[in-house]
Design a protein around this motif. Structure first.
Motif, PDB file in Angstrom:
ATOM      1  N   UNK A  78     -11.490 -20.397   0.978  1.00  0.00           N
ATOM      2  CA  UNK A  78     -10.592 -19.355   0.464  1.00  0.00           C
ATOM      3  C   UNK A  78     -10.430 -19.397  -1.046  1.00  0.00           C
ATOM      4  N   UNK A  79     -11.160 -20.290  -1.692  1.00  0.00           N
ATOM      5  CA  UNK A  79     -11.069 -20.392  -3.147  1.00  0.00           C
ATOM      6  C   UNK A  79     -12.105 -19.472  -3.787  1.00  0.00           C
ATOM      7  N   UNK A  80     -11.625 -18.486  -4.494  1.00  0.00           N
ATOM      8  CA  UNK A  80     -12.536 -17.514  -5.119  1.00  0.00           C
ATOM      9  C   UNK A  80     -12.048 -17.165  -6.514  1.00  0.00           C
ATOM     10  N   UNK A  81     -12.944 -17.270  -7.471  1.00  0.00           N
ATOM     11  CA  UNK A  81     -12.631 -16.845  -8.832  1.00  0.00           C
ATOM     12  C   UNK A  81     -13.160 -15.421  -9.010  1.00  0.00           C
ATOM     13  N   UNK A  82     -12.285 -14.459  -9.359  1.00  0.00           N
ATOM     14  CA  UNK A  82     -12.714 -13.063  -9.482  1.00  0.00           C
ATOM     15  C   UNK A  82     -13.585 -12.782 -10.703  1.00  0.00           C
ATOM     16  N   UNK A  83     -13.776 -13.781 -11.559  1.00  0.00           N
ATOM     17  CA  UNK A  83     -14.476 -13.527 -12.822  1.00  0.00           C
ATOM     18  C   UNK A  83     -15.924 -13.112 -12.616  1.00  0.00           C
ATOM     19  N   UNK A  84     -16.532 -13.537 -11.490  1.00  0.00           N
ATOM     20  CA  UNK A  84     -17.927 -13.156 -11.230  1.00  0.00           C
ATOM     21  C   UNK A  84     -18.074 -11.652 -11.084  1.00  0.00           C
ATOM     22  N   UNK A  85     -17.001 -10.978 -10.670  1.00  0.00           N
ATOM     23  CA  UNK A  85     -17.020  -9.518 -10.549  1.00  0.00           C
ATOM     24  C   UNK A  85     -16.434  -8.824 -11.778  1.00  0.00           C
ATOM     25  N   UNK A  86     -15.344  -9.393 -12.317  1.00  0.00           N
ATOM     26  CA  UNK A  86     -14.642  -8.733 -13.422  1.00  0.00           C
ATOM     27  C   UNK A  86     -15.238  -9.073 -14.787  1.00  0.00           C
ATOM     28  N   UNK A  87     -15.981 -10.205 -14.868  1.00  0.00           N
ATOM     29  CA  UNK A  87     -16.584 -10.707 -16.115  1.00  0.00           C
ATOM     30  C   UNK A  87     -15.541 -11.076 -17.153  1.00  0.00           C
ATOM     31  N   UNK A  88     -14.310 -11.264 -16.720  1.00  0.00           N
ATOM     32  CA  UNK A  88     -13.276 -11.772 -17.603  1.00  0.00           C
ATOM     33  C   UNK A  88     -12.232 -12.494 -16.758  1.00  0.00           C
ATOM     34  N   UNK A 114      -4.845 -21.331 -10.927  1.00  0.00           N
ATOM     35  CA  UNK A 114      -6.273 -21.032 -11.097  1.00  0.00           C
ATOM     36  C   UNK A 114      -7.045 -21.608  -9.922  1.00  0.00           C
ATOM     37  N   UNK A 115      -7.863 -20.787  -9.255  1.00  0.00           N
ATOM     38  CA  UNK A 115      -8.620 -21.241  -8.092  1.00  0.00           C
ATOM     39  C   UNK A 115      -9.758 -22.186  -8.469  1.00  0.00           C
ATOM     40  N   UNK A 116     -10.127 -22.233  -9.736  1.00  0.00           N
ATOM     41  CA  UNK A 116     -11.183 -23.155 -10.160  1.00  0.00           C
ATOM     42  C   UNK A 116     -10.662 -24.586 -10.195  1.00  0.00           C
ATOM     43  N   UNK A 117      -9.407 -24.764 -10.577  1.00  0.00           N
ATOM     44  CA  UNK A 117      -8.859 -26.110 -10.728  1.00  0.00           C
ATOM     45  C   UNK A 117      -8.011 -26.559  -9.544  1.00  0.00           C
ATOM     46  N   UNK A 118      -7.617 -25.635  -8.670  1.00  0.00           N
ATOM     47  CA  UNK A 118      -6.651 -25.955  -7.623  1.00  0.00           C
ATOM     48  C   UNK A 118      -7.188 -25.575  -6.248  1.00  0.00           C
ATOM     49  N   UNK A 119      -6.987 -26.451  -5.273  1.00  0.00           N
ATOM     50  CA  UNK A 119      -7.455 -26.232  -3.915  1.00  0.00           C
ATOM     51  C   UNK A 119      -8.147 -27.470  -3.393  1.00  0.00           C
ATOM     52  N   UNK A 120      -8.595 -27.431  -2.139  1.00  0.00           N
ATOM     53  CA  UNK A 120      -9.243 -28.600  -1.555  1.00  0.00           C
ATOM     54  C   UNK A 120     -10.465 -29.025  -2.373  1.00  0.00           C
ATOM     55  N   UNK A 121     -10.529 -30.279  -2.709  1.00  0.00           N
ATOM     56  CA  UNK A 121     -11.520 -30.943  -3.569  1.00  0.00           C
ATOM     57  C   UNK A 121     -11.209 -30.778  -5.045  1.00  0.00           C
ATOM     58  N   UNK A 122     -10.058 -30.141  -5.377  1.00  0.00           N
ATOM     59  CA  UNK A 122      -9.657 -30.012  -6.771  1.00  0.00           C
ATOM     60  C   UNK A 122     -10.684 -29.257  -7.593  1.00  0.00           C
ATOM     61  N   UNK A 123     -10.839 -29.660  -8.850  1.00  0.00           N
ATOM     62  CA  UNK A 123     -11.832 -29.019  -9.711  1.00  0.00           C
ATOM     63  C   UNK A 123     -13.250 -29.370  -9.292  1.00  0.00           C
ATOM     64  N   UNK A 124     -13.405 -30.355  -8.395  1.00  0.00           N
ATOM     65  CA  UNK A 124     -14.727 -30.797  -7.975  1.00  0.00           C
ATOM     66  C   UNK A 124     -15.566 -29.725  -7.335  1.00  0.00           C
ATOM     67  N   UNK A 176      -1.330 -24.692   0.371  1.00  0.00           N
ATOM     68  CA  UNK A 176      -0.318 -23.841  -0.247  1.00  0.00           C
ATOM     69  C   UNK A 176       1.035 -24.512  -0.323  1.00  0.00           C
ATOM     70  N   UNK A 177       1.017 -25.831  -0.455  1.00  0.00           N
ATOM     71  CA  UNK A 177       2.241 -26.620  -0.401  1.00  0.00           C
ATOM     72  C   UNK A 177       2.364 -27.434  -1.696  1.00  0.00           C
ATOM     73  N   UNK A 178       3.385 -27.189  -2.461  1.00  0.00           N
ATOM     74  CA  UNK A 178       3.546 -27.827  -3.762  1.00  0.00           C
ATOM     75  C   UNK A 178       4.525 -28.988  -3.682  1.00  0.00           C
TER      76      UNK A 178
END
Length: 465
Positions: free
Chosen positions: A41-51, A59-69, A172-174
């Motif tokens: 479920x981790x998706x960065x929209x930049x591949x479509x928006x180019x910004x 930020x989905x790049x730095x946060x989620x299962x496996x972290x930034x890895x 989704x738990x902080x």
């Protein structure tokens, strides 16, 4: 809620703690708390928006299962000499032995069997000779490259294995706070998006990665958890044409070079080299945009990018290194109107800013689509900038053409590490019941050494009666 072990942060350190407990047949209940989402479920929209869309609440790049890895270049460094200071805590022999052990786990979940940097001995000797002549040290470090897209698949497989094996993962738990009773850590207080929940456990593990470094530092100060001043790395992401890096890319894949340029002699090093890679943007809390780099297995660009980082170790009375680096980043973001800044190396030496039209006329085209041309020296601390310039000029002797006029320098590249938490070799902090792992502990840097720390923590918990 009650558990035997609660792990805050599903990055490599937290993941490998749970994996090792399972591998040892441990029947303790494990709850893994993750602020972000599942890998799929981790998706960065930049591949479509180019910004960068500055996604909220994180930020989905730095946060989620496996972290930034999962969204990194997916490199596993296979030498104990790379990845932080954990070997000084547990011993270099155990660190190296556990690297091989953790590496096999990655292989079991689908990592590429090929290892970069083991061949071309004569050419490696020549590169080392040139590095010595330039006043730099070449660190031999074999690399297993998973690739950004392959890493996501590997971590997805690990995620499914943990879930199927009974590990409870709260996505989704902080984590908001620690639960303390009589100066003993009894668990954590979390927010699941609707309500606060208390999770009680005999062992609480904080493994929140670089993104959680600032948060952990505040916890240490609030609860008197023993820690010492940490290091922050302030630097740039350098991008050159593949032709310039052709020999180094082929022989070493990732050149790990260290130097101490005059006059300040701060430690400056290369990090995260991406042959045919792409420069990327990551967003931290408070809308701080920092630069990084990715390298895919299948998709390649015409450029190679790598980080050049200058380490800063502060002494008394100053004890806020993370806040210092954040201010540098905020100032750079201000100059770029919230975007990453880029400047040509020759323009820096000439004392002028770079203009967008000049980038369009250069041999090197930026691989970060929404980067803004400008003057990174207007925000970069003088000491760091002088160190970086001196290091790039030394690199030019090792890699001719590296210090060309058109070489691109992106800013800010910042690596946050917690003030180093004081622990014994079983990772016990001064607060009973609390353990800190991975980059958030201040002891590791990167995927492999964080994974190693998780393995060692998992063994300790599995052996406990």
């Amino acid at each position: 809620m009650n558990s035997d072990v609660v792990i805050v942060g599903a990055g490599p350190a937290g993941i490998f703690t749970a994996l090792e407990m399972l591998k040892k047949g441990c029947r303790k209940k494990i709850i893994l708390v993750e602020k972000g989402q599942r890998v799929e479920n981790r998706r960065c929209p930049k591949s479509q928006t180019h910004k960068c869309m500055n996604c909220k609440p994180y930020c989905h790049i730095t946060t989620g299962f496996s972290g930034a890895g999962a969204f990194s270049d997916g490199k596993l460094s296979l030498s104990y000499e790379v990845g932080g200071d954990l070997p000084t805590l547990v011993g270099p022999e155990l660190a190296q032995e556990t690297i091989h052990y953790a590496d096999q786990i990655y292989l079991d979940f689908g990592a590429d069997t090929h290892i970069e940097g083991l061949e071309h001995e004569e050419e490696r000797r020549e590169i080392r000779k040139r590095a010595i002549q330039a006043g730099l040290k070449l660190v031999d470090c074999p690399i297993r490259h998973m690739g950004t897209e392959k890493a996501q698949g590997i971590y997805l497989a690990i995620q499914q294995h943990l879930l199927e094996s009974g590990v409870e993962i709260l996505f989704g738990c902080e984590c908001r706070d620690l639960i303390l009773e009589d100066h003993i850590c009894k668990g954590v207080r979390v927010f699941d998006g609707h309500q606060e929940l208390d999770i009680f456990a005999k062992h609480t593990i904080v493994a929140t990665g670089r993104r959680g470094a600032d948060w952990l530092e505040k916890l240490c100060s609030e609860y008197g958890i023993a820690h010492g001043p940490g290091t922050v790395d302030i630097g740039v992401r350098v991008e050159v044409r593949n032709e310039v890096m052709e020999t180094v890319n082929r022989v070493l894949y990732e050149s790990k070079l260290v130097g101490y340029p005059k006059p300040f002699k701060n430690k400056v090093r290369t990090f995260c080299q991406n042959p045919g890679g792409f420069v990327s943007q990551e967003n931290y809390d408070n809308d701080l945009a920092v630069v990084n780099g990715h390298s895919y297995k299948e998709v390649k660009s015409d450029n190679t990018n790598l980080s050049i980082l200058c380490s800063h170790n502060f002494s008394t009375p100053f004890n806020q290194p993370i806040a210092y680096a954040q201010k540098v980043g905020e100032l750079t973001n201000m100059l770029g109107a919230g975007h990453i800044l880029v400047q040509r190396f020759g323009d820096i030496l000439d004392g002028k800013r770079t203009w967008q039209k000049e980038l369009a006329q250069s041999n090197i085209r930026p691989t970060l689509p929404d980067v803004v041309a400008g003057d990174i020296t207007a925000a970069m601390p003088y000491r760091a900038m002088i160190n970086i310039i001196g290091f790039i000029q030394a690199m030019d002797y090792v890699v001719p053409g590296f210090a060309s006029y058109e070489t691109l320098l992106y800013s800010p590249e910042l690596k946050f590490y917690s003030n180093r938490v004081k622990m014994d070799d079983a990772f016990n902090t001064s607060l009973q019941g609390l353990h800190c792992l991975g980059d958030s502990s201040g002891w590791t840097r990167g995927l492999m050494m964080s994974s190693v720390m998780g393995v060692l923590m998992g063994r300790r918990l599995a052996e406990e009666v």
